[in-house]
Design an enzyme around this catalytic site. Structure first.
Site, short mmCIF file in Angstrom:
data_model
loop_
_atom_site.label_atom_id
_atom_site.label_comp_id
_atom_site.label_asym_id
_atom_site.label_seq_id
_atom_site.Cartn_x
_atom_site.Cartn_y
_atom_site.Cartn_z
N GLU A 36 26.18 -26.03 4.27
CA GLU A 36 27.00 -24.96 3.72
C GLU A 36 28.47 -25.11 4.14
OE1 GLU A 36 23.08 -22.93 5.04
OE2 GLU A 36 24.21 -24.76 5.47
N CYS A 79 25.96 -20.22 9.88
CA CYS A 79 26.51 -20.45 8.54
C CYS A 79 26.83 -19.13 7.85
CB CYS A 79 25.51 -21.26 7.70
SG CYS A 79 25.33 -22.96 8.26
N GLU A 138 -3.79 -43.27 15.17
CA GLU A 138 -4.46 -44.53 14.85
C GLU A 138 -5.63 -44.67 15.81
OE1 GLU A 138 -2.07 -48.00 14.42
OE2 GLU A 138 -0.43 -46.97 13.40
N GLY A 181 -10.37 -44.36 16.01
CA GLY A 181 -11.64 -44.46 15.32
C GLY A 181 -11.98 -43.18 14.57
N SER A 206 -12.36 -35.25 13.88
CA SER A 206 -12.21 -34.02 14.66
C SER A 206 -10.92 -33.30 14.29
CB SER A 206 -12.22 -34.34 16.16
OG SER A 206 -13.47 -34.83 16.56
#
Length: 368
Positions: free
Chosen positions: A57, A92, A297, A299, A305
């Site tokens: 803004e 702002c 990353e 299993g 879960s």
């Protein structure tokens, strides 16, 4: 001015916001703004370029002034509700009121009502109008998740064979996908998160580094590993311990070991009699380790879960052009676990198919 025209202007602000490199604004949202005069001409443009610097803004208003236009005769359009609090920069809303702008239209509401500016503007006599544009929500979904749930934005990455296996009968998973898929993981997924969550079993099996590798360059990345017995501390020659100057290896365990290597931390407060409280772990990583985004990353057990608990915001599922013997122990994520997620994108890498699924339930929590 009708809603269709106003929505078109809001889409211009979103286009501006999309041009921002998310790494430069860090945990802040990407925001664009324009000023439109009474003739319908865009006379000022701005975007939030960098964390800690002027908001969209402010830049749009200053741009209009530099071009010889009076902001008080214009309508301000913003992709996100203007803020009303003092952080790295002033509110702002203060500048909007100071410049005499009488109408503000925004495309998405701030998830934190205590810093949102709509009521401040309305109370000062400004016409403040919220016209929801879905693109504005998707643009800053990580920001919204952080503030709505007090946890990181969670992405689960998984790779399966054509018959749904995550590993062969010996537990080996290298390589289900091709080089282009792996390149996408590093350049698009790992490069744009604050850490990787895995398990000791996965790390030990693959001797995983859990870093970012793009061409011949490597970049450190925080690694969070569920390691109840602190198995990763028994061998500091493992790849995951190497080159950790600017990153941490965070082990989640109910045990204590002293002293710890300088690059290692142990989180034990999230353990209960039933194991790791995944809700508490994510909240701890967000509040105490400044992790706004996390790539998982691991299993199928951990992945499923998280999915079943509703803690996955995005699932990236690769299907490689391979077949492994069927084995229940290494079967991939069950489709029912992500049946509530929406397929948003499909990519093709060589003979691999990559599908993006999104959890959009958070959108129902936002102010309308």
């Amino acid at each position: 001015m009708n809603k269709t025209t106003q929505t078109a202007y809001l889409r211009e602000t979103i286009t501006l916001a999309k041009q921002i490199d998310p790494r430069l604004v860090r945990d802040n949202p990407r925001v664009g703004a324009i000023l439109v005069n009474s003739l319908g001409e865009v006379v000022g443009k701005g975007r939030h370029e960098k964390w800690g610097e002027a908001h969209a803004e402010v830049n749009a208003i200053n741009n209009a002034i530099q071009r010889g236009h009076n902001p008080s005769a214009c309508t301000l359009y913003v992709s996100l509700e203007p803020c009303s609090h003092t952080g790295k920069t002033p509110p702002c809303t203060s500048l909007i009121l100071e410049k005499g702008i009488k109408k503000v239209v925004f495309a998405s509401a701030d998830p934190n009502p205590h810093v949102a500016g709509m009521e401040v503007l309305k109370n000062a006599g400004v016409e403040a109008l919220h016209i929801l544009v879905e693109e504005a929500l998707d643009l800053n979904k990580r920001f919204f998740i952080n503030h709505l749930y007090g946890r990181p934005f969670v992405i689960v990455k998984a790779a399966i064979t054509k018959n749904g296996m995550m590993a062969d009968p010996n537990g080996n998973s290298k390589w289900i996908t091709g080089t282009q898929s792996r390149k996408h993981v590093h350049e698009v997924l790992r490069e744009n998160v604050d850490g990787i969550l895995s398990t000791a079993k996965t790390v030990l099996k693959d001797n995983a580094t859990l870093n970012v590798r793009i061409e011949d360059k490597t970049k450190e990345l925080n690694a969070i590993v569920l390691d109840k017995h602190l198995a990763l501390l028994t061998n500091t020659n493992l790849a995951i311990h190497q080159h950790r100057i600017h990153s941490k290896l965070i082990l989640v365990s109910n045990k204590e070991v002293h002293p710890l290597p300088s690059h290692v931390e142990v989180v034990k407060e999230v353990y209960t009699e039933d194991g790791v409280n995944l809700f508490a772990l994510l909240q701890d990583l967000y509040a105490n380790h400044k992790m706004n985004s996390l790539l998982v990353e691991a299993g199928p057990t951990l992945c499923q879960s998280l999915l079943k608990l509703g803690l996955v915001d995005e699932l990236v599922l690769f299907v490689g052009d391979k077949l492994f013997p069927a084995n229940n122990q290494y079967a991939g994520i069950e489709p029912e676990a992500y049946s509530n997620l929406q397929l948003t994108q499909t990519l093709n890498f060589e003979n691999d198919v990559c599908s993006y699924y999104s959890n959009n339930s958070w959108k129902g929590l936002l102010r309308k």
